[in-house]
Design a protein around this motif. Structure first.
Motif, PDB file in Angstrom:
ATOM      1  N   SER A 164       0.883  -1.320  -0.322  1.00  0.00           N
ATOM      2  CA  SER A 164      -0.489   0.081   0.467  1.00  0.00           C
ATOM      3  C   SER A 164       0.974   1.092  -0.047  1.00  0.00           C
ATOM      4  O   SER A 164       0.410   2.299  -0.965  1.00  0.00           O
ATOM      5  CB  SER A 164      -1.124   0.078   1.267  1.00  0.00           C
ATOM      6  N   LYS A 165       1.946   1.048   1.127  1.00  0.00           N
ATOM      7  CA  LYS A 165       2.883   2.694   0.715  1.00  0.00           C
ATOM      8  C   LYS A 165       3.953   2.395  -0.242  1.00  0.00           C
ATOM      9  O   LYS A 165       3.514   3.458  -1.226  1.00  0.00           O
ATOM     10  CB  LYS A 165       4.023   2.384   1.952  1.00  0.00           C
ATOM     11  N   ILE A 166       3.479   1.592  -1.153  1.00  0.00           N
ATOM     12  CA  ILE A 166       4.376   1.569  -2.317  1.00  0.00           C
ATOM     13  C   ILE A 166       3.633   2.132  -3.327  1.00  0.00           C
ATOM     14  O   ILE A 166       4.173   2.941  -3.739  1.00  0.00           O
ATOM     15  CB  ILE A 166       4.855   0.175  -2.571  1.00  0.00           C
ATOM     16  N   ALA A 167       2.441   1.751  -2.924  1.00  0.00           N
ATOM     17  CA  ALA A 167       1.804   2.389  -4.590  1.00  0.00           C
ATOM     18  C   ALA A 167       1.877   3.873  -3.905  1.00  0.00           C
ATOM     19  O   ALA A 167       1.728   4.631  -5.134  1.00  0.00           O
ATOM     20  CB  ALA A 167       0.274   1.789  -4.380  1.00  0.00           C
ATOM     21  N   ILE A 168       1.630   3.649  -2.637  1.00  0.00           N
ATOM     22  CA  ILE A 168       0.970   5.805  -2.469  1.00  0.00           C
ATOM     23  C   ILE A 168       1.892   6.689  -3.133  1.00  0.00           C
ATOM     24  O   ILE A 168       1.970   7.261  -3.717  1.00  0.00           O
ATOM     25  CB  ILE A 168      -0.188   5.562  -1.010  1.00  0.00           C
ATOM     26  N   GLY A 169       3.677   6.073  -2.780  1.00  0.00           N
ATOM     27  CA  GLY A 169       4.502   6.535  -2.247  1.00  0.00           C
ATOM     28  C   GLY A 169       4.628   6.913  -4.008  1.00  0.00           C
ATOM     29  O   GLY A 169       5.879   7.820  -4.354  1.00  0.00           O
ATOM     30  N   SER A 170       4.581   5.896  -4.855  1.00  0.00           N
ATOM     31  CA  SER A 170       5.229   5.421  -6.412  1.00  0.00           C
ATOM     32  C   SER A 170       4.196   6.763  -7.055  1.00  0.00           C
ATOM     33  O   SER A 170       4.322   7.242  -8.313  1.00  0.00           O
ATOM     34  CB  SER A 170       5.008   4.105  -6.813  1.00  0.00           C
ATOM     35  N   GLY A 171       2.931   7.430  -6.194  1.00  0.00           N
ATOM     36  CA  GLY A 171       2.313   8.546  -7.099  1.00  0.00           C
ATOM     37  C   GLY A 171       3.003   9.783  -7.152  1.00  0.00           C
ATOM     38  O   GLY A 171       2.289  10.643  -8.191  1.00  0.00           O
ATOM     39  N   GLY A 172       3.728   9.569  -6.094  1.00  0.00           N
ATOM     40  CA  GLY A 172       4.356  11.636  -6.260  1.00  0.00           C
ATOM     41  C   GLY A 172       3.562  12.435  -6.844  1.00  0.00           C
ATOM     42  O   GLY A 172       2.411  12.263  -5.473  1.00  0.00           O
ATOM     43  N   PHE A 173       4.140  13.798  -6.275  1.00  0.00           N
ATOM     44  CA  PHE A 173       3.497  14.817  -6.496  1.00  0.00           C
ATOM     45  C   PHE A 173       1.948  15.004  -7.285  1.00  0.00           C
ATOM     46  O   PHE A 173       1.116  15.190  -6.717  1.00  0.00           O
ATOM     47  CB  PHE A 173       4.332  16.074  -6.933  1.00  0.00           C
ATOM     48  N   LEU A 174       1.706  14.853  -8.170  1.00  0.00           N
ATOM     49  CA  LEU A 174       1.021  15.388  -9.039  1.00  0.00           C
ATOM     50  C   LEU A 174      -0.032  13.224  -9.769  1.00  0.00           C
ATOM     51  O   LEU A 174      -1.045  13.604 -10.450  1.00  0.00           O
ATOM     52  CB  LEU A 174       1.438  15.333 -10.504  1.00  0.00           C
ATOM     53  N   GLY A 175       0.564  12.414  -9.178  1.00  0.00           N
ATOM     54  CA  GLY A 175       0.318  10.938  -9.062  1.00  0.00           C
ATOM     55  C   GLY A 175       0.490  10.395 -10.514  1.00  0.00           C
ATOM     56  O   GLY A 175       1.353  11.394 -11.242  1.00  0.00           O
ATOM     57  N   LYS A 176       0.301   9.503 -11.271  1.00  0.00           N
ATOM     58  CA  LYS A 176       0.980   8.946 -12.290  1.00  0.00           C
ATOM     59  C   LYS A 176      -0.533   9.237 -13.641  1.00  0.00           C
ATOM     60  O   LYS A 176      -0.274   8.860 -14.597  1.00  0.00           O
ATOM     61  CB  LYS A 176       0.633   7.253 -12.596  1.00  0.00           C
ATOM     62  N   GLY A 177      -1.007   9.804 -13.178  1.00  0.00           N
ATOM     63  CA  GLY A 177      -2.519   9.567 -13.766  1.00  0.00           C
ATOM     64  C   GLY A 177      -3.721   8.909 -13.760  1.00  0.00           C
ATOM     65  O   GLY A 177      -3.936   7.117 -13.432  1.00  0.00           O
ATOM     66  N   PHE A 178      -4.978   9.155 -14.187  1.00  0.00           N
ATOM     67  CA  PHE A 178      -5.649   8.272 -14.421  1.00  0.00           C
ATOM     68  C   PHE A 178      -6.307   6.780 -15.054  1.00  0.00           C
ATOM     69  O   PHE A 178      -5.427   7.574 -16.718  1.00  0.00           O
ATOM     70  CB  PHE A 178      -7.132   9.185 -15.095  1.00  0.00           C
ATOM     71  N   GLY A 206      -4.103   7.954  -4.720  1.00  0.00           N
ATOM     72  CA  GLY A 206      -2.852   8.107  -3.742  1.00  0.00           C
ATOM     73  C   GLY A 206      -1.497   7.874  -5.194  1.00  0.00           C
ATOM     74  O   GLY A 206      -0.492   8.663  -5.769  1.00  0.00           O
ATOM     75  N   GLU A 207      -2.334   6.520  -5.703  1.00  0.00           N
ATOM     76  CA  GLU A 207      -0.887   6.098  -7.079  1.00  0.00           C
ATOM     77  C   GLU A 207      -1.058   7.433  -8.421  1.00  0.00           C
ATOM     78  O   GLU A 207      -0.603   7.232  -8.495  1.00  0.00           O
ATOM     79  CB  GLU A 207      -0.621   4.986  -7.091  1.00  0.00           C
ATOM     80  N   GLU A 208      -2.307   7.516  -8.462  1.00  0.00           N
ATOM     81  CA  GLU A 208      -2.469   7.944  -9.743  1.00  0.00           C
ATOM     82  C   GLU A 208      -2.870   9.297  -9.751  1.00  0.00           C
ATOM     83  O   GLU A 208      -2.779  10.371 -10.488  1.00  0.00           O
ATOM     84  CB  GLU A 208      -4.247   7.030 -10.483  1.00  0.00           C
ATOM     85  N   TRP A 209      -3.333  10.026  -8.453  1.00  0.00           N
ATOM     86  CA  TRP A 209      -3.550  11.401  -8.413  1.00  0.00           C
ATOM     87  C   TRP A 209      -2.232  11.747  -7.527  1.00  0.00           C
ATOM     88  O   TRP A 209      -2.537  12.992  -7.417  1.00  0.00           O
ATOM     89  CB  TRP A 209      -5.264  11.721  -7.718  1.00  0.00           C
ATOM     90  N   GLY A 210      -1.814  10.913  -6.691  1.00  0.00           N
ATOM     91  CA  GLY A 210      -0.245  12.112  -6.633  1.00  0.00           C
ATOM     92  C   GLY A 210      -1.066  11.817  -4.638  1.00  0.00           C
ATOM     93  O   GLY A 210      -1.998  11.889  -4.166  1.00  0.00           O
TER      94      GLY A 210
END
Ligand SMILES: [Zn+2]
Lengths: 435, 608
Positions: A298-312, A336-340
């Protein structure tokens, strides 16, 4: 017709807006978490997002029913609703379907229903009714006892399923009791107990070397620290008017006994996977493949989103099932992952705004019943929010409870909708005093 | 007592504290801490190397010498290997459980989340059945590779072989990664940069069960593999093959050069090996066999690296130096005084052409003496130093005593002794002509490698210059070739001095009583010179250099057969067969051919 117009005028559209945004965002994220390029129809009813669309539409129906009903009904039928909730909880223990080791579900054909979600609503109504009828503060012992009994009955039944997560939600009512007069010391005591519980576990397996080749056990060090702090308090605040020696000594004794009993409780009362999860949360153990797998993913998914996220629809960790339960308990990972961080910020702001708004609504009621009930709504939603998001970012133990309006699931969406809109219905009647 | 309503402040405070705490935590996780981004990539992305097929190698007539065949490596990502049926997997690959454990340990020690090769080079024939079932074993996948394949088992020394990169290769050149192939010898090594092409990369998405989920970001991060350049070799495949047949059961080499260009037509080192042996899964076993169990050392490239005394063929060089320095003329006659150095055949007072034809040792003894002791100093020691210095300079210009700047890695330099050499050997002022006269007839301290002998034949055919012998005439279709291969190397000998030498070489082959009558061809005028390098208590090495035809030469050859007999007996007929094969495409004298094919000189002699 005149009545409907009044409701339209008096209902709190701001809360409805927040509700609408959250439900819509939730659905988008459920879609993203289950998105599959080969099968991308928005209303595929074999998929979670298709089913969630049905749940959303049916909850609109539920909202309509709640709004057209007479507000008095919720007060009058508070106990019957509570009792039917209890009956359902007993029923599920007998007729329920066992899923993942817990008897929490009624299953009729393709439809399933989780009574513990509904029971929260019933309990909120019953507690509200009880506190309102007494029109007394919650400081009295009898009141305190009965209130706690109202909470313990459903909580105990849920414990039998067993569904620890849903049981813990009943802790949320402490906010309601506090607002209605429960001593602040109880709240303080609760927080202190939690802090010392954590401290005792943290120092459990540590020790400090001191001169002469001796080892001091962590617990002794902890208690010595407590003693020092109490000593300083004594020296600073003790006066002839205020004799602090005995109270402070008493506090020290209580803390000592508590700290030593934590070990026992931890080792003998909690189940081994609960122990693992707590150890993992406190960083005592680190096992990203075992007990810590969910939180780590879960932390990996959220953390990998970065500031802006990976996108929808661009998330990889949630979409490809690295995160478990990504539609329900871990739906926040998709945000967290897609929307950062930006998306997380918006979501948390929306929720906190909702809780604030509900408290604001509660405090503007002339009727105690409405006020107490709205406090219940706000507290329950807050507790779900705090635990659910807290567990995804490693700040709360992994307790499987849904994120209100957001997580996939009919029972929870309907129950939260019911809980909220009954509150809004009551608020729309704020100019009248309910009996 | 304050109003209970104020308690909402505490509750709202708790809401805010939790909200802010979560935001700070999220900011840390999402913006500050980079480790989660890395972990996410490691687990959801699979970087699949797209290996570039190595360039192909063609012969001078565009016939394939090397091509590629698909092979498949089974890769493993240890972290993803979960709950697999180990026994079924071992059966599928046909390996033992112990071997499985060992390979898993190796892979883990390299990396748990990066891919390692688990089983190398599964041939296409087994590929289908394995790939069908491999999906059942999480953590394993197939990586396509290419293997070298040789349509004919020839020219192994020319082509060289490839092998997996060593840790040293990886440190030296950042391009290489574990598991890459690199040329180890021959053309594969020399033209590694051209042949290897450029590795590509595909980024794939995988789910938690390691199933492929399509390409990452629509392939924006993918890079295509670029095929290596093809090489067009100067070798004539048929001639090479024929030469290898002739040299079967013999130790030695044949080097054939096109004089006008320096292109190597054939480069044969015998014994040789089938280049297909050093490819594929049995590579290391075969390699060890070739190295350890074969005393004839088939991996050793004699054609470029075996240093021999040149023997009588060196008399050609002495003749040319003598003529150029004016020490002798074509008319110079010298008595065949067999007191100092022996001779054979019936002759007594030869001129230059006759002396070459008869390979008269006393004649060249005297020529060399005149070159070394020119009377420029009163001290014979000083005088010899002056003479040797000049001789050394002139000999070196023929390409002797130095590594030819060819495109064959590991080429030997041979040895042309200079003043320093003898000063070290004997001490300064302690040697003179009388000490070093053996050089006059190509014995003594002289050492040459066969490709230098062939180059000498080409130089004589060109009457005074040579192009550095080389193997590649074009890199890809561009016609690109190294600058040094189109640069003339001048010997400093006037072309007119070559005429008498060439006449003598023609006589060696074509006149009755010539030492190389076995090299005679009916339709082609071959010019050659035999050599016989004597070995104590063992058969002699047989040497022959030649070119043909006399006018407008097309091919120059050096043939060297170890421990056979005197030069005219074996090397000369082998060279003639090569010439006929190359120039006419057909060998007419089948009896002569059969005699060579039947001959065997593989007796092992103890090292002394
Ligand atoms: Zn003689």
């Amino acid at each position: 017709m005149r009545k409907n117009n009044t409701i339209r005028k008096n209902i709190d559209w701001f809360t409805i807006l927040l509700f609408g945004i959250l439900v819509f965002m939730g659905w988008l994220n459920i879609f993203a978490a289950n998105y599959n390029e080969e099968n991308a129809s928005l209303f595929d009813f074999t998929q979670n997002y298709g089913k969630q669309a049905i749940f959303i539409i049916t909850s609109l129906l539920l909202i309509f029913i709640v709004l057209v009903l007479d507000a008095q009904i919720f007060s009058s039928f508070a106990y019957p609703i509570y009792i039917s909730g209890l009956i359902l909880l007993i029923g599920v223990l007998i007729f329920g379907h066992e899923i993942k080791g817990a008897k929490s579900w009624f299953v009729f054909g393709g439809f399933s229903f989780q009574p513990s979600e509904f029971a929260k609503f019933g309990t909120a109504l019953a507690l509200t009714k009880y506190l309102n009828d007494l029109s007394k503060t919650a400081q009295q012992f009898k009141v305190r006892f009965t209130s706690i009994l109202i909470l313990l009955l459903p909580a105990g039944l849920i414990m039998l399923q067993p569904d620890t997560g849903s049981v813990l939600v009943y802790v949320a009512f402490i906010f309601v009791l506090y607002r209605e007069g429960l001593s602040g010391n109880v709240l303080l005591l609760g927080i202190s107990a939690a802090v010392f519980f954590i401290l005792a576990l943290l120092v459990k397996s540590t020790s400090i070397a001191i001169p002469f080749g001796l080892l001091l056990e962590g617990k002794i060090v902890l208690l010595l620290s407590v003693l020092t702090i109490l000593g300083v308090i004594y020296l600073l605040f003790n006066s002839k008017k205020r004799k602090l020696l005995f109270p402070l000594l008493a506090i020290f004794v209580v803390i000592s006994v508590y700290v030593f009993s934590v070990d026992y409780v931890f080792d003998n009362v909690l189940s081994s996977h609960q122990q693992d999860r707590i150890n993992e949360l406190l960083g005592i153990t680190f096992d990203p493949k075992g007990a810590g797998y969910n939180v780590n993913q879960s932390k990996i998914a959220i953390g990998s989103g970065g500031f802006l996220g990976k996108g929808f629809l661009e998330g990889t960790q949630t979409k490809f099932n690295f995160v478990p339960e990504q539609s329900t308990d871990f739906i926040f990972c998709t945000v967290g992952e897609e929307w950062g961080f930006l998306g997380s910020f918006v979501l948390i702001t929306l929720f906190v705004t909702l809780f604030f708004r509900l408290i604001f609504l509660a405090e503007r009621q002339r009727s105690n019943f409405s006020r107490i009930y709205l406090y219940c709504v706000s507290s329950i939603l807050f507790f779900h929010f705090a635990i659910n998001i807290g567990m995804t970012i490693g700040l709360a133990p992994v307790i499987g409870i849904p994120l209100p309006f957001f997580s996939y699931g009919g029972s929870s969406l309907w129950s939260f909708t019911l809980l909220l809109f009954v509150g809004l219905r009551l608020d729309a009647e704020r100019k009248h005093v309910l009996r | 007592m304050r109003s209970l309503e104020d308690r909402k402040i505490v509750i709202l405070g708790i809401f805010i504290i939790i909200g802010v705490t979560y935001l700070i935590r999220l900011f840390y996780l999402q913006v500050i801490d980079e480790t989660y981004k890395l972990s996410a990539k490691n687990q959801a992305l699979r970087y699949v190397v797209q290996y570039a097929p190595r360039g192909l190698i063609y012969d001078r007539n565009n016939q394939l010498l090397v091509y590629n065949e698909a092979a498949y490596d089974i890769m493993v990502i240890p972290r993803q290997v979960k709950n697999i049926d180990t026994l079924g997997f071992c059966n599928l690959l046909g390996i033992e459980k112990a071997g499985f454990d060992l390979k898993m340990e190796e892979a883990k020690s390299f990396s748990t989340y990066k891919a390692s090769v688990f089983e190398k080079q599964i041939p296409s024939s087994q590929f289908a059945s394995i790939s069908e079932k491999l999906y059942q074993y999480s953590g394993f996948y197939i990586q396509k590779r290419t293997l070298r394949k040789y349509p004919k088992p020839i020219a192994s020394h020319v082509l060289g072989y490839v092998s997996e990169v060593s840790p040293t290769n990886i440190t030296k050149d950042k391009y290489y990664r574990k598991g890459d192939y690199i040329g180890i010898s021959g053309l594969e090594k020399e033209y590694e940069k051209e042949l290897r092409g450029k590795r590509g990369r595909k980024v794939l998405l995988v789910d938690v069960h390691n199933r492929q989920k399509g390409s990452y970001k629509n392939g924006n991060y993918d890079s295509l593999a670029v095929e290596g350049d093809n090489l067009y070799c100067t070798i004539d495949r048929d001639l090479q093959e024929y030469g290898e047949q002739l040299m079967r059961n013999k130790r030695g080499s044949i080097v054939a050069i096109e004089p006008a260009t320096g292109q190597i037509l054939a480069l044969i080192s015998s014994p040789s090996y089938d280049p297909n042996l050093l490819v594929g899964r049995d590579r290391s076993d075969n390699y060890n066999n070739l190295v350890a169990n074969d005393t004839l050392n088939p991996l050793f490239n004699r054609a470029i690296n075996a240093q021999y005394r040149p023997g009588s063929i060196f008399k050609l060089v002495e003749s040319l130096i003598g003529l150029q320095t004016g020490i002798i003329t074509t008319d110079t006659r010298i008595k065949c005084n067999r007191g100092i150095i022996n001779c054979h055949g019936s002759h007594s007072n030869d001129n230059l052409v006759e002396a070459i034809q008869h390979s008269c040792n006393p004649y060249f003894y005297q020529v060399y003496k005149k070159i070394i002791q020119q009377g420029k100093s009163n001290s014979i020691f000083k005088d010899s130093e002056i003479g040797l210095k000049q001789w050394h300079e002139m000999v070196t210009k023929f390409g002797f005593g130095q590594k030819l700047k060819s495109d064959i890695p590991g080429i030997g330099s041979g040895l042309v002794p200079d003043v320093n050499f003898y000063n070290k050997w004997y001490g300064e002022g302690r040697w003179a002509f009388s000490t070093i006269y053996s050089n006059s007839i190509g014995e003594g301290e002289l050492g040459v490698v066969p490709i230098q002998m062939a180059n000498l034949a080409a130089t004589i055919a060109n009457k005074g210059y040579y192009y550095t012998p080389h193997l590649i005439k074009s890199i890809s279709d561009s016609g690109r070739i190294r600058e040094e291969f189109v640069t003339k190397n001048l010997t400093g000998i006037d072309s007119k001095y070559f005429d008498p030498v060439i006449s003598a070489m023609s006589a060696v082959v074509n006149q009755d009583g010539g030492t190389a009558r076995r090299a005679r061809l009916d339709s082609i005028e071959v010019c050659g010179k035999t050599g016989t390098v004597q070995n104590k208590d063992r058969p002699d090495h047989s040497v022959f250099i030649c070119f043909a035809p006399r006018e407008n030469p097309k091919i120059a050859i050096a043939a060297y057969v170890e421990y056979s007999d005197f030069g005219g007996l074996w090397s000369a007929p082998i060279s003639a067969l090569m010439i006929e094969k190359y120039l006419t495409g057909e060998v007419t004298n089948k009896a002569k051919e059969q005699r060579i094919l039947d001959a065997s000189f593989l007796t092992i002699y103890e090292e002394k």
